[in-house]
Scaffold this motif. Structure first.
Motif, PDB file in Angstrom:
ATOM      1  N   SER A 116       0.825  -1.207   0.000  1.00 45.26           N
ATOM      2  CA  SER A 116       0.000   0.000   0.000  1.00 45.26           C
ATOM      3  C   SER A 116       0.859   1.257   0.000  1.00 45.26           C
ATOM      4  CB  SER A 116      -0.932  -0.003   1.214  1.00 45.26           C
ATOM      5  OG  SER A 116      -1.648   1.213   1.301  1.00 45.26           O
ATOM      6  N   THR A 119       2.487   1.635  -3.516  1.00 43.45           N
ATOM      7  CA  THR A 119       1.608   1.897  -4.656  1.00 43.45           C
ATOM      8  C   THR A 119       0.649   3.057  -4.428  1.00 43.45           C
ATOM      9  OG1 THR A 119      -0.062   0.312  -3.850  1.00 43.45           O
ATOM     10  CG2 THR A 119       1.661  -0.536  -5.337  1.00 43.45           C
ATOM     11  N   SER A 121      -2.164   2.787  -2.864  1.00 44.04           N
ATOM     12  CA  SER A 121      -3.498   2.228  -3.078  1.00 44.04           C
ATOM     13  C   SER A 121      -3.906   1.346  -1.903  1.00 44.04           C
ATOM     14  CB  SER A 121      -3.522   1.391  -4.366  1.00 44.04           C
ATOM     15  OG  SER A 121      -3.187   2.180  -5.489  1.00 44.04           O
ATOM     16  N   CYS A 123      -4.609  -2.203  -0.341  1.00 46.25           N
ATOM     17  CA  CYS A 123      -4.073  -3.533  -0.610  1.00 46.25           C
ATOM     18  C   CYS A 123      -4.679  -4.549   0.342  1.00 46.25           C
ATOM     19  CB  CYS A 123      -2.551  -3.532  -0.477  1.00 46.25           C
ATOM     20  SG  CYS A 123      -1.750  -2.485  -1.716  1.00 46.25           S
ATOM     21  N   LYS A 139      -6.067   6.001   1.700  1.00 51.68           N
ATOM     22  CA  LYS A 139      -5.417   6.480   0.477  1.00 51.68           C
ATOM     23  C   LYS A 139      -6.411   6.578  -0.673  1.00 51.68           C
ATOM     24  CE  LYS A 139      -0.943   4.437   1.735  1.00 51.68           C
ATOM     25  NZ  LYS A 139      -0.342   5.710   2.151  1.00 51.68           N
ATOM     26  N   ILE A 140      -7.270   5.564  -0.825  1.00 53.30           N
ATOM     27  CA  ILE A 140      -8.191   5.605  -1.962  1.00 53.30           C
ATOM     28  C   ILE A 140      -9.295   6.637  -1.756  1.00 53.30           C
ATOM     29  CG2 ILE A 140      -7.710   3.218  -2.612  1.00 53.30           C
ATOM     30  CD1 ILE A 140     -10.435   2.459  -1.429  1.00 53.30           C
ATOM     31  N   ILE A 194     -12.465   1.090 -11.585  1.00 56.98           N
ATOM     32  CA  ILE A 194     -11.523   0.465 -10.657  1.00 56.98           C
ATOM     33  C   ILE A 194     -10.706  -0.623 -11.345  1.00 56.98           C
ATOM     34  CG2 ILE A 194     -11.310  -0.754  -8.443  1.00 56.98           C
ATOM     35  CD1 ILE A 194     -12.448   2.143  -8.325  1.00 56.98           C
ATOM     36  N   MET A 212      -3.521  -5.198  -4.998  1.00 51.40           N
ATOM     37  CA  MET A 212      -3.912  -3.821  -4.741  1.00 51.40           C
ATOM     38  C   MET A 212      -5.166  -3.476  -5.536  1.00 51.40           C
ATOM     39  SD  MET A 212      -3.224  -2.194  -7.778  1.00 51.40           S
ATOM     40  CE  MET A 212      -3.323  -0.528  -7.145  1.00 51.40           C
ATOM     41  N   GLY A 214      -7.237   0.054  -6.943  1.00 51.61           N
ATOM     42  CA  GLY A 214      -7.159   1.497  -7.130  1.00 51.61           C
ATOM     43  C   GLY A 214      -7.939   1.913  -8.359  1.00 51.61           C
ATOM     44  N   LEU A 218      -4.383   4.008 -13.123  1.00 47.28           N
ATOM     45  CA  LEU A 218      -3.139   3.756 -12.399  1.00 47.28           C
ATOM     46  C   LEU A 218      -1.926   4.085 -13.258  1.00 47.28           C
ATOM     47  CD1 LEU A 218      -3.886   0.220 -10.896  1.00 47.28           C
ATOM     48  CD2 LEU A 218      -3.700   2.344  -9.593  1.00 47.28           C
TER      49      LEU A 218
END
Length: 241
Positions: A116, A119, A121, A123, A139-140, A194, A212, A214, A218
């Motif tokens: 996480s 990236t 994102s 996880c 984070k997201i 997504i 992950m 996100g 990406l």
């Protein structure tokens, strides 16, 4: 259907601009920001072709275009040039994974957290026998795709439901291979914007999964090598315990 070189150039530019700004992309904006050696009219015509072919969505008549699931799949398989995992990421991932190699649940929890952080994102890590750990939900929630409550609700369903999470994160073809699911490929309502990237390994005789989640926009050139690298690390752990 294969695209022409010019269509590839324009589609790649649109996707990479959209990855950075998370906004619909217009022809004039694209020419200016990407330094394309073509006119705005030419770009508009190519964008119209890409809409017709299913690679772009037109949000409104007067607005820009956004890449579709099909566009991202094509980008990954045909246009993407993967980067290298940075030395900083290698060191951080190896330290967090290797230090907990003798205790499986802590190993997987640390691996999810490390992935996480690397990236940016959310996880998740899981085992076949019911354990799961996740990291990076905050984070997201900072990303515009997750301002849509239906999208966020579907993501939280994955976090709350072990069997659902396992069904999504266990789709890699074999040990150390990557599964990349984009939008509708995930098989869950409201997940159109997504992407899920996951891998599997065997540690101490147990099948494990990590990956992950996100936005589809990406930075695949950076994220895919990182997920592949943590897969290799976990495979090393599995061979040593």
């Amino acid at each position: 259907m294969s695209l022409t070189d010019r269509q590839n150039e324009i589609l790649k530019a649109i996707i990479e601009e959209h990855i950075e700004c998370a906004q619909p992309i217009g022809s004039l904006e694209l020419v200016e920001k990407q330094s394309l050696n073509v006119s705005g009219a030419t770009v508009r015509n190519i964008m119209a072709d890409l809409v017709r072919l299913g690679y772009l969505n037109m949000m409104h008549v007067s607005s820009g275009r956004v890449p579709t699931d099909r566009a991202y799949r094509y980008y990954i398989t045909e246009l993407l040039i993967e980067g290298e995992v940075s030395l900083l990421d290698e060191v951080a991932l190896r330290q967090k994974v290797w230090d907990e190699r003798y205790e499986l649940e802590r190993l997987l929890a640390n691996s999810a957290h490390a992935l996480s952080e690397a990236t940016g994102s959310m996880c998740i890590s899981l085992t076949d026998d019911g354990f799961s750990a996740y990291a990076g939900i905050s984070k997201i929630l900072e990303m515009p795709e997750f301002y849509e409550i239906d999208v966020t609700r579907s993501v939280f369903r994955i976090v709350d439901d072990y069997e659902l999470a396992k069904s999504i994160f266990s789709r890699s073809d074999g040990q150390n291979s990557l599964s990349i699911l984009i939008g509708r490929e995930i098989g869950l309502a409201n997940m159109e914007p997504i992407t899920v990237i996951s891998t599997s390994c065997v540690i101490g005789g147990k099948k494990c999964y990590i990956g992950m989640l996100g936005p589809s926009r990406l930075r695949y050139n950076r994220i895919i090598p990182i997920v592949r690298y943590i897969s290799q690390l976990l495979d090393e752990v599995g061979s040593s315990v």
